[in-house]
Design a protein around this motif. Structure first.
Motif, PDB file in Angstrom:
ATOM      1  N   ALA A 286       0.835  -1.198   0.000  1.00 31.60           N
ATOM      2  CA  ALA A 286       0.000   0.000   0.000  1.00 31.60           C
ATOM      3  C   ALA A 286       0.867   1.245   0.000  1.00 31.60           C
ATOM      4  N   ARG A 287       1.986   1.167   0.657  1.00 33.31           N
ATOM      5  CA  ARG A 287       2.949   2.261   0.659  1.00 33.31           C
ATOM      6  C   ARG A 287       4.334   1.660   0.465  1.00 33.31           C
ATOM      7  N   PHE A 288       5.063   2.205  -0.495  1.00 34.13           N
ATOM      8  CA  PHE A 288       6.384   1.686  -0.797  1.00 34.13           C
ATOM      9  C   PHE A 288       7.400   2.818  -0.721  1.00 34.13           C
ATOM     10  N   VAL A 289       8.482   2.555  -0.013  1.00 40.01           N
ATOM     11  CA  VAL A 289       9.579   3.508   0.095  1.00 40.01           C
ATOM     12  C   VAL A 289      10.848   2.784  -0.330  1.00 40.01           C
ATOM     13  N   CYS A 290      11.553   3.336  -1.287  1.00 42.76           N
ATOM     14  CA  CYS A 290      12.751   2.698  -1.812  1.00 42.76           C
ATOM     15  C   CYS A 290      13.871   2.734  -0.772  1.00 42.76           C
ATOM     16  N   HIS A 291      14.954   2.019  -1.063  1.00 44.82           N
ATOM     17  CA  HIS A 291      16.041   1.909  -0.098  1.00 44.82           C
ATOM     18  C   HIS A 291      16.753   3.244   0.099  1.00 44.82           C
ATOM     19  N   ARG A 292      16.654   4.136  -0.892  1.00 49.75           N
ATOM     20  CA  ARG A 292      17.304   5.434  -0.748  1.00 49.75           C
ATOM     21  C   ARG A 292      16.535   6.356   0.178  1.00 49.75           C
ATOM     22  N   CYS A 293      15.239   6.204   0.181  1.00 46.30           N
ATOM     23  CA  CYS A 293      14.398   7.085   0.999  1.00 46.30           C
ATOM     24  C   CYS A 293      13.855   6.382   2.232  1.00 46.30           C
ATOM     25  N   ARG A 294      14.270   5.152   2.458  1.00 45.62           N
ATOM     26  CA  ARG A 294      13.637   4.341   3.489  1.00 45.62           C
ATOM     27  C   ARG A 294      13.877   4.911   4.874  1.00 45.62           C
ATOM     28  N   GLY A 295      12.768   4.949   5.629  1.00 47.13           N
ATOM     29  CA  GLY A 295      12.802   5.415   7.009  1.00 47.13           C
ATOM     30  C   GLY A 295      12.090   4.418   7.884  1.00 47.13           C
TER      31      GLY A 295
END
Length: 707
Positions: free
Chosen positions: A665-674
């Motif tokens: 539902a929500r995806f955050v890539c490894h560069r922006c991952r928090g």
């Protein structure tokens, strides 16, 4: 859609001697094609060979021409009607893209041509599986399905009133039908795509996949297309053929006609593709046979069996599959044409009777023979005469002889097969049921016929599928050899499956028009100025054919006319100067100025805002960025999803999400991952979304079996 009622009746009444032969048209002899670019050749081709459409039509933006071909040699007029050659109808549909439902081309997007401007015309070349024409005189009722004439608005069966939208829906359904024997589309700039080829296994009754491909290749060459792409998702024998054919022939099936590696998914390159072929196909069979499995596995038994059948030594995986494919090919060539329709056996006696039977009759007799063999106790051999006598009451003698000939190698049950031998004393053939591994090691006398020595096609097909899954397919491949060898084999198989896009370059830049009239030709590259957007490519160069005395002014006008006709975004383009010759007077003869350089660049600008319209690129007006960890920088047709923080698209597979899993539902890539965690839902991926531009559709997304 052009309703070609009158000409269609005239076309059907023509004798086959007046028709071109599908197997040789158009001629591939040097000088037999057209000498101009595709944009001009297609008009000449239709005017010369196709039936001219009437001036009125239901859909003037979907005009259809028909060509009727015969397949094979002409038969004399006094022959029976059933002996006339089969006819094939080719539809050529000219699609006005500006008024089409499908503005953008998905094939251009995934093969690397998404930066090309949207062409004003697309030409579909279609051969329907049922032999009819798209531009025929009948259409189905959208409610009950009964056929009715184009001019009839009310169905005589259910009284449903057919609207213009209903007819338009049916027409576009014809363009997207996956059952066509042939469907190729070529843009007016000469770039095109082979969407599907369906041969005998795909529903064709007469034409094989090779026949259709050869026709398509001759047609493209005669029309001077530029490049044709194809997405190879074909299957043969139920297996991914791009993997199987790459192992046996070192290229895809389409490579037999000059199609080469075009673009690989997941940033795969040509070198990676070639390396994967060599790595997997050169795996030594000795590494598999030397494994310490006790007792031998089925895979090892099959390898030993086919090594014993082969006259030459089978050393590698490529050797094994090449030999097995050749056995299947030979078995298919030698089998009788038994189908659901009655099979007529050649006459072998002086009687006037012609014995016939169906496939069901053959299967019934073979099953009866297998039951007799299974009832025999022990390992006794049953002579052919005794077996024939046991089931003689259930079938005619000719059918019994046929079934006895084909019985060797037939599956009797799981792990059991019918074995045959030639008795060295009596010379008679004998049969019995044996386990498969025992049958595989049985030796035969050299005087035995081939049908007694080799298993049937059914056994070959089953073994091919098992060996394919055990040795080639990455998801079912068995572990063999060292870990490094096994991992390399799996990785190579995955790369071969990920390489789907293949392209043939027909090299239109080598055209010559000297034989038409006193003229000269050159390739012209348009350089656009005043563009507001960055990273927008210039359109491909176009071939110009000009009179020998053409001036610079006439050259500019011709360039502007060509690009205005070709591309929707350049309807108001104006050519300002020749690059490198800015100070030259427009009255100067262009040939004296340019000589025989063969290429030139012109600089121009689009007046107004047309250059920034939705027609500027085949990728559409969406502004998306692809930057995946695999190295992909553009859409390659694989499933992707975008980071909810930076908006950059990545492959789901490279992000750790399997193809069969739902996206988060929500995806955050490894560069922006928090600290935000991903949860599963039904969020759409890139290959599942539809462009918001009005009139766009899923043109050409679904590809069928091209064999």
């Amino acid at each position: 859609m052009v309703v070609n009622g009158g000409p269609m009746k005239r076309m059907k009444s023509r004798v086959t001697a007046d028709l071109y032969d599908f197997l040789t048209f158009p001629s591939s002899a040097p000088g037999s094609g057209f000498l101009l670019p595709f944009r001009a050749n297609i008009k000449t081709f239709l005017a010369r060979h196709a039936l001219v459409p009437p001036p009125s039509s239901l859909f003037p933006y979907l005009m259809t021409w028909q060509m009727l071909f015969r397949v094979g040699d002409v038969v004399t007029m006094d022959a029976s009607p059933d002996s006339f050659p089969t006819t094939v109808c080719l539809d050529v549909v000219e699609e006005d893209v500006a008024r089409s439902r499908s503005v953008y081309c998905d094939q251009c997007r995934v093969v690397g041509w998404s930066g090309n401007p949207v062409c004003s015309k697309r030409y579909h070349f279609i051969i329907k599986a049922d032999g009819n024409s798209i531009g025929g005189c009948q259409k189905p009722c959208p409610r009950c399905g009964d056929m009715q004439h184009w001019s009839e608005l009310r169905c005589k069966t259910c009284y449903h009133v057919t609207t213009a939208d209903d007819v338009e829906d049916w027409v576009y359904h014809q363009l997207e039908d996956t059952t066509h024997l042939l469907h190729g589309v070529v843009h007016s700039n000469g770039y095109g795509h082979l969407l599907r080829v369906n041969g005998i296994e795909g529903g064709s009754r007469v034409l094989s996949g090779c026949h259709i491909m050869s026709f398509w290749d001759r047609l493209c060459r005669a029309l001077n297309v530029r490049k044709i792409s194809v997405m190879d998702v074909s299957k043969k024998y139920g297996l991914e053929y791009r993997l199987l054919h790459a192992i046996t022939k070192r290229h895809s099936w389409y490579g037999d006609w000059g199609y080469e590696f075009g673009a690989g998914s997941f940033a795969l390159t040509l070198d990676a593709y070639k390396s994967a072929i060599e790595t997997l196909s050169n795996v030594s069979l000795s590494n598999i046979l030397c494994e310490g499995w006790k007792p031998h596995t089925r895979m090892q038994d099959l390898i030993l069996f086919y090594q014993s059948l082969s006259a030459i030594k089978l050393v590698t995986i490529r050797d094994l599959f090449c030999f097995l494919m050749r056995l299947i090919h030979d078995a298919r060539k030698s089998r009788p044409l038994v189908d659901n329709a009655p099979y007529k056996k050649p006459r072998t006696c002086a009687s006037d009777d012609i014995h016939s039977w169906t496939r069901a009759d053959v299967e019934r007799v073979e099953e009866a023979m297998v039951r007799v063999l299974r009832a025999v106790s022990g390992s006794n051999w049953v002579p052919a005469r005794s077996l024939r006598g046991a089931v003689c009451r259930g079938a005619p003698p000719e059918l019994l002889d046929h079934c006895l000939k084909e019985l060797g190698g037939k599956l009797a049950a799981e792990g059991l097969v019918v074995s045959t031998r030639c008795d060295p004393l009596s010379g008679a053939f004998e049969y019995r049921i044996e386990p498969q591994n025992v049958c595989a090691t049985t030796t035969y006398d050299e005087s035995s016929v081939a049908n007694a020595k080799c298993p049937s096609e059914e056994v070959f097909m089953r073994d091919l599928k098992f060996l394919y899954e055990s040795l080639l397919h990455p998801q079912t491949m068995l572990v063999y050899g060292s870990d490094g060898m096994s991992n390399a084999a799996v990785s190579s198989a995955e790369k071969l499956l990920d390489c789907k896009q293949f392209v043939k370059d027909y090299e239109p830049g080598k055209l010559s028009s000297g034989s038409l009239y006193p003229s000269w030709s050159l390739l012209c590259q348009l350089e656009l100025v005043g563009q507001c957007e960055e990273n927008v490519r210039d359109p491909p160069p176009e071939l110009l054919v000009l009179p020998l005395d053409a001036t610079v002014s006439e050259l500019k006008l011709e360039v502007a006319r060509i690009f205005q006709d070709l591309y929707l975004a350049f309807r108001k383009i104006q050519v300002e100067e020749l690059v490198g010759y800015s100070g030259v007077d427009d009255s100067t003869q262009a040939k004296l100025l340019l000589g025989s350089i063969g290429t030139m660049r012109v600089r121009g600008r689009c007046l107004g805002k047309n250059v920034n319209s939705k027609f500027r690129m085949e990728r559409g007006i969406e502004r998306w960025i692809v930057d995946c960890s695999c190295g992909a920088k553009d859409d390659d047709g694989e499933r992707m999803l975008a980071c909810d923080v930076c908006g950059v698209w990545r492959h789901t597979r490279c992000s750790g999400i399997h193809d069969w899993d739902a996206v988060p539902a929500r995806f955050v890539c490894h560069r922006c991952r928090g600290p935000t965690q991903m949860t599963r839902s039904s969020k759409q991926c890139k290959d599942e979304t539809v462009s918001p531009v009005s009139g766009n559709s899923d043109f050409g997304k679904n590809l069928a079996t091209p064999l």
